[in-house]
Design a protein around this motif. Sequence first.
Motif, PDB file in Angstrom:
ATOM      1  N   MET A 420       0.824  -1.004   0.093  1.00  0.00           N
ATOM      2  CA  MET A 420       0.109  -0.086  -0.018  1.00  0.00           C
ATOM      3  C   MET A 420       0.775   1.212   0.096  1.00  0.00           C
ATOM      4  SD  MET A 420      -2.829  -1.361  -0.089  1.00  0.00           S
ATOM      5  CE  MET A 420      -4.076   0.164   0.369  1.00  0.00           C
ATOM      6  N   THR A 421       1.712   1.368  -0.901  1.00  0.00           N
ATOM      7  CA  THR A 421       2.603   2.509  -0.954  1.00  0.00           C
ATOM      8  C   THR A 421       2.056   3.617  -1.170  1.00  0.00           C
ATOM      9  OG1 THR A 421       2.638   2.098  -3.366  1.00  0.00           O
ATOM     10  CG2 THR A 421       4.562   1.133  -2.350  1.00  0.00           C
ATOM     11  N   ASP A 422       0.748   3.518  -1.690  1.00  0.00           N
ATOM     12  CA  ASP A 422      -0.134   5.029  -1.703  1.00  0.00           C
ATOM     13  C   ASP A 422      -1.067   5.061  -0.731  1.00  0.00           C
ATOM     14  OD1 ASP A 422      -1.595   2.791  -2.729  1.00  0.00           O
ATOM     15  OD2 ASP A 422      -2.194   3.679  -4.337  1.00  0.00           O
ATOM     16  N   MET A 423      -1.140   4.472   0.427  1.00  0.00           N
ATOM     17  CA  MET A 423      -1.737   4.626   1.445  1.00  0.00           C
ATOM     18  C   MET A 423      -1.416   5.640   2.399  1.00  0.00           C
ATOM     19  SD  MET A 423      -2.926   1.295   4.161  1.00  0.00           S
ATOM     20  CE  MET A 423      -4.252   1.613   5.548  1.00  0.00           C
ATOM     21  N   PRO A 424      -2.395   6.347   2.975  1.00  0.00           N
ATOM     22  CA  PRO A 424      -2.086   7.621   3.787  1.00  0.00           C
ATOM     23  C   PRO A 424      -1.024   7.142   5.215  1.00  0.00           C
ATOM     24  CG  PRO A 424      -4.372   7.393   3.498  1.00  0.00           C
ATOM     25  CD  PRO A 424      -3.997   6.272   3.032  1.00  0.00           C
ATOM     26  N   PRO A 425      -0.229   7.851   5.127  1.00  0.00           N
ATOM     27  CA  PRO A 425       0.822   7.483   6.176  1.00  0.00           C
ATOM     28  C   PRO A 425       0.337   7.321   7.634  1.00  0.00           C
ATOM     29  CG  PRO A 425       1.330   9.534   5.636  1.00  0.00           C
ATOM     30  CD  PRO A 425       0.185   9.309   4.671  1.00  0.00           C
ATOM     31  N   ARG A 426       0.891   6.405   8.404  1.00  0.00           N
ATOM     32  CA  ARG A 426       0.877   6.699   9.911  1.00  0.00           C
ATOM     33  C   ARG A 426       1.743   7.304  10.517  1.00  0.00           C
ATOM     34  NH1 ARG A 426       1.131   0.950  13.289  1.00  0.00           N
ATOM     35  NH2 ARG A 426       2.522   1.699  14.949  1.00  0.00           N
ATOM     36  N   LEU A 427       1.313   8.224  11.537  1.00  0.00           N
ATOM     37  CA  LEU A 427       2.167   9.114  11.998  1.00  0.00           C
ATOM     38  C   LEU A 427       2.238   8.668  13.502  1.00  0.00           C
ATOM     39  CD1 LEU A 427       1.480  12.603  10.206  1.00  0.00           C
ATOM     40  CD2 LEU A 427       3.303  10.921   9.632  1.00  0.00           C
ATOM     41  N   ASP A 428       3.239   8.350  14.019  1.00  0.00           N
ATOM     42  CA  ASP A 428       3.517   7.676  15.435  1.00  0.00           C
ATOM     43  C   ASP A 428       4.111   8.999  16.273  1.00  0.00           C
ATOM     44  OD1 ASP A 428       2.469   5.383  14.344  1.00  0.00           O
ATOM     45  OD2 ASP A 428       3.671   4.184  15.598  1.00  0.00           O
ATOM     46  N   ARG A 429       3.557   9.253  17.157  1.00  0.00           N
ATOM     47  CA  ARG A 429       4.100  10.389  18.107  1.00  0.00           C
ATOM     48  C   ARG A 429       4.117  10.051  19.565  1.00  0.00           C
ATOM     49  NH1 ARG A 429       0.157  15.413  17.261  1.00  0.00           N
ATOM     50  NH2 ARG A 429      -1.579  14.437  18.531  1.00  0.00           N
ATOM     51  N   ASP A 430       5.156  10.053  20.189  1.00  0.00           N
ATOM     52  CA  ASP A 430       5.174   9.617  21.556  1.00  0.00           C
ATOM     53  C   ASP A 430       5.064  10.966  22.438  1.00  0.00           C
ATOM     54  OD1 ASP A 430       5.887   6.928  20.871  1.00  0.00           O
ATOM     55  OD2 ASP A 430       7.708   7.208  21.323  1.00  0.00           O
TER      56      ASP A 430
END
Lengths: 674, 181
Positions: A420-430
């Motif tokens: 899913m190269t074109d899937m919206p990204p997941r942004l992890d933030r601690d």
Amino acid sequence: MIPSVFSGLFSTTKAPPPPETISQSENEATADSAPVESTAGAKYRLDTAEIEPPTPHIDPSLVESAEPIAEISPASETDGIPGVQIHSSGLNGALTRIPKVKVIPLPVGAPIIPPPVRWRPQWPSVKTVKICFPQGLEFLPPKPEKPKKKPEKVKDPAQPLTAEDADATAEIVPVPEGTPPKATRIKPPADAISLEDRLFFLLQPPLETWLKGQEMVMPFEPFQYQYEGIAWLFAQKAALLADEMGLGKTMQTITAMRLLLRSGQAQRILLVCPKPLIPNWQREFKTWAEELPLTTIEGDTQRRQMLWNLPGSNILLVNYELMVRDMEAFGENPPQFDLVTLDEAQRVKNRGSCTAVNARKIPRRRTWALTGTPIENRPEELASLYEFMEIIPPGGTPDLKQLQSLAKDYILRRTKDLVMTDMPPRLDRDAVLDLTPAQRLAYETAEKEGVIHLNEMGDSITIQHVFELVMRLKQIANYDPLTGDSAKFERLEADMEEVAASGGKAILFSQWTKTIDWLVEKLQRFNPLVYHGKIPTPKREPILAQFKQDPSKHIILMSYATGAVGLNLQFAGYVFLYDRWWNPAIEDQAINRAHRIGQKSQVIVTKFISKDTIEERIDRVLNEKRELFRSILGCGEATTESLGMNASEIFGLFDLKARHGKGTRLIKPAPAKS
Amino acid sequence: MSAPTKQEPFRLGFLTAIEVPEKGYVGGLLVTTHHGRPLEFQCTLPVKANPTQEILYGPTLGPFILGELIGGALVDKAGIKPHLVLTDQEQILELRAHVNSPVAFVQADGSEPGKKRVQAVAATGELRLGRQMLRFHAAHAEDVEKISVESARFPDDADLSEPFVRVREALQEALKVGGLR
């Protein structure tokens, strides 16, 4: 009788045999043998391909005149026979041989009878090999397609698929003009040995043709990797589909089951899943294969017995608990299936567990297992799955290399990064937060007292004792039970202001229902919904529907245990991990409720970590575990260490020491008994 | 071959052959529904002409071996008879002289974007079915009309050349596995 006028004319050939003999030899003449074999001793020969077969016709004038025909002299061998075309093939010598002429005496005036047998070259009969395909099951035809009002619009596979789409369209996505049709072919599995088995798979049509045809209408165009997954599942007798969460394992499984049923490869299928996921599977079957009859095993014992053996039930859906109970009741005569599929198959990761033992007892011809986390803790869990899939013998203990080798044939795992190269990204933030003063005081007091207490216990402490302290400290890190202060809540409230202002939706996970209930009170202005194990199953689906449809509901509070698996919440763009689970795989499952196919925007994942607390230590261990998990699934150099937090690691969260003579020594858990 | 009822699937036979060095020709017939779902597959053992036969038949050897011998045997022995035999080898058209089913040669993909389906052209013995143009045996012009009645069953984007790929792969697999010795 007329005397044979030809007798004695052919001095260079044998005397004509009796009519029966001639007839027989003529019939036996074949293109293979006649021209070659009969040349022995013969001086003249005709190219049988270029002359008409001899006829029994005799010119009456010849009979009347009774004049001898000029004998063909040997000189004509070199001159050739007039009227005979010499073939340019190099067999000219043979072609100059005089033809054999069959002579049949006829009465004068007798009608001319055509030759009884037409000469033609005979070839050996062609031998053939045949395979027949089983008759597929016929189901109720799907609903007729709605008339097309608008020009057909091609759905971009890159566009996310949402549940709304299921209601909005029932049309097949047309192939764009000028675009070469895709073709996903079903390949024979590695364990298909016989020619018949291999040809069966090779001769199936490309999935795109099959699924787009009038026989099997698909509500949406699957992604290419999903086509490949369906084709792979269809061909496998034992399969572990281990796609990362959110890539559509459910849809691939349902479609592959549909193909099996329609192609006559299966007639009875059992699908076992966790109880909370029953409604999810029912909904997905309705979307992807509405024509397939699905029977859910439920009710009292008598009713369930009836459902297990109900004729015409092609697909049975049952939860793990009922499966175990009913298989035990069946004893030595459990019902048979063509396919048994375990969803969230990590439920059979412990070989000796009741669930695993009973799942293995079910007689079946094919076995599929679905899980996004084939190795949740240790590689041995994979061996248990292999045993269920019947690809290793009972009790077999393959080493890591063998596990990896088997994985090539029996495991299909794709990650979002890969497909899913074109899937919206997941942004992890601690979100690393300082405890409020009240929390800090409560936390330090509890930790100090707890550690002192553990140290005093010395070697008698167990994992449970340490675990209790960890849980207590984690709860204080969530909020101070005395004052109600919570640094996490302050941050959450601020974030939720933004989420609500933008009309977004968020999912919050906690491991405690007590924390969830506490948060509900504090988050009232965001109209929170609650989804955890204390909510009765019939009420759960309406809660999810409300969260999806009601724009005023900005947050749903879930427990990891109930909400982390199987739910499709891709309309939520925010995930909060209010506290941390013990296993990174479970956390990933929770996050992937939102970050999955159908997600239109980026997913922001906020992990709350209280600074200088046990949560920081847990986070460090979990990150290390996550790396190890990746290395094993990626076939890297892996060890057999636990992927979840093991006893040593939980002990290691504290500096536990026991008095030892004049000094101290580190307290460790007792080694596991072999 | 009697025409199928509307409820009955229209059965297609995809007939092709491959040449195997030093072994001759191997033919395969895949009978499918009009959706392309396989019903039956049959293939021959290699059929090879010896030098004498090559001389004997000259230019008619190909149509004879492919059409009459291989095609004839496959259609004759088929348990599920196709309503239409399709081939991607022109020489196999000769088969029509030996079987009752219509036989058509699938010509190269003639699809043009947006082009409507062409009606049967009995005069030229051609008919568009799906993406492809079919050419029927010159001596059996009636086949065109017979099949054009069924053409509505086929969507415009139906690819009638695809099943030949399957048949050839199956033949190669059978040769590889050694099932055609």
